[in-house]
Write a protein that holds these residues in place. Structure first.
Motif, PDB file in Angstrom:
ATOM      1  N   PRO A 126      12.936  65.398  56.744  1.00  0.00           N
ATOM      2  CA  PRO A 126      13.717  66.225  55.813  1.00  0.00           C
ATOM      3  C   PRO A 126      14.899  65.470  55.202  1.00  0.00           C
ATOM      4  N   GLU A 127      15.489  64.572  55.957  1.00  0.00           N
ATOM      5  CA  GLU A 127      16.645  63.828  55.443  1.00  0.00           C
ATOM      6  C   GLU A 127      16.268  62.779  54.401  1.00  0.00           C
ATOM      7  N   ASP A 128      14.980  62.576  54.168  1.00  0.00           N
ATOM      8  CA  ASP A 128      14.537  61.689  53.088  1.00  0.00           C
ATOM      9  C   ASP A 128      14.520  62.419  51.741  1.00  0.00           C
ATOM     10  N   THR A 129      14.732  63.707  51.771  1.00  0.00           N
ATOM     11  CA  THR A 129      14.746  64.488  50.538  1.00  0.00           C
ATOM     12  C   THR A 129      15.849  63.986  49.607  1.00  0.00           C
ATOM     13  N   ALA A 130      15.465  63.624  48.395  1.00  0.00           N
ATOM     14  CA  ALA A 130      16.407  63.043  47.442  1.00  0.00           C
ATOM     15  C   ALA A 130      15.683  62.772  46.128  1.00  0.00           C
ATOM     16  N   VAL A 131      16.464  62.418  45.136  1.00  0.00           N
ATOM     17  CA  VAL A 131      15.889  61.850  43.913  1.00  0.00           C
ATOM     18  C   VAL A 131      15.859  60.336  44.103  1.00  0.00           C
ATOM     19  N   TYR A 132      14.703  59.754  43.882  1.00  0.00           N
ATOM     20  CA  TYR A 132      14.509  58.320  44.066  1.00  0.00           C
ATOM     21  C   TYR A 132      14.493  57.626  42.702  1.00  0.00           C
ATOM     22  N   TYR A 133      15.288  56.559  42.621  1.00  0.00           N
ATOM     23  CA  TYR A 133      15.443  55.824  41.369  1.00  0.00           C
ATOM     24  C   TYR A 133      14.964  54.386  41.533  1.00  0.00           C
ATOM     25  N   CYS A 134      14.227  53.928  40.554  1.00  0.00           N
ATOM     26  CA  CYS A 134      13.840  52.529  40.476  1.00  0.00           C
ATOM     27  C   CYS A 134      14.922  51.779  39.709  1.00  0.00           C
ATOM     28  N   SER A 135      15.183  50.538  40.113  1.00  0.00           N
ATOM     29  CA  SER A 135      16.227  49.760  39.457  1.00  0.00           C
ATOM     30  C   SER A 135      15.839  48.291  39.430  1.00  0.00           C
ATOM     31  N   ALA A 136      16.513  47.546  38.559  1.00  0.00           N
ATOM     32  CA  ALA A 136      16.209  46.126  38.422  1.00  0.00           C
ATOM     33  C   ALA A 136      17.455  45.354  38.021  1.00  0.00           C
ATOM     34  N   ARG A 137      17.529  44.129  38.495  1.00  0.00           N
ATOM     35  CA  ARG A 137      18.592  43.239  38.053  1.00  0.00           C
ATOM     36  C   ARG A 137      18.039  41.830  37.936  1.00  0.00           C
ATOM     37  N   LYS A 138      18.539  41.129  36.932  1.00  0.00           N
ATOM     38  CA  LYS A 138      18.023  39.793  36.652  1.00  0.00           C
ATOM     39  C   LYS A 138      18.503  38.785  37.683  1.00  0.00           C
ATOM     40  N   GLY A 139      19.753  38.960  38.149  1.00  0.00           N
ATOM     41  CA  GLY A 139      20.304  38.031  39.111  1.00  0.00           C
ATOM     42  C   GLY A 139      20.071  38.487  40.535  1.00  0.00           C
TER      43      GLY A 139
END
Length: 118
Positions: free
Chosen positions: A87-100
């Motif tokens: 239940p504590e994994d409940t969340a909005v999950y976002y993908c992200s990226a960085r060049k460095g």
């Protein structure tokens, strides 16, 4: 400008599994770090997993052994396999990226909601 689109979220019972996908509009081959963040209601956004261009991974302690991040450079896609969900994994999950390899993540998706509840 790299655009990221997440998919695969949903409602699952505790103990269940989901696989999140993050499709990039351009090549991710030159992107050093791809990461998955999550933000639960009333909490700050936190990094849960990260993968480098050469495939090295890092996980937050709270998900280690349950989540697996992977990337397919040929498909410009990053995945997050979520197993043994709590239940504590409940969340909005976002993908992200960085060049460095350091500094803020420059590119973000719109998020996909994961709910682990009976």
């Amino acid at each position: 400008q790299l655009q990221l689109v997440e998919s695969g979220g949903g409602l699952v019972q505790p103990g269940g599994s989901l696989r999140l996908s993050c499709a990039a509009s351009g090549s991710i081959f030159s992107i050093n770090h791809m990461g998955w963040y999550r933000q639960a209601p009333g909490k700050e956004r936190e990094l849960v997993a990260r993968i480098t261009r050469d495939g090295s991974t890092w996980y937050a302690d709270s998900v280690k052994g349950r989540f697996t991040i992977s990337r397919d450079n040929a498909k410009n896609t990053v995945y997050l396999q979520l197993n043994s969900l709590k239940p504590e994994d409940t969340a909005v999950y976002y993908c992200s990226a960085r060049k460095g390899s350091t500094g803020p993540y420059e590119y973000w998706g719109q998020g996909t909601r994961v709910t682990a509840s009976s």
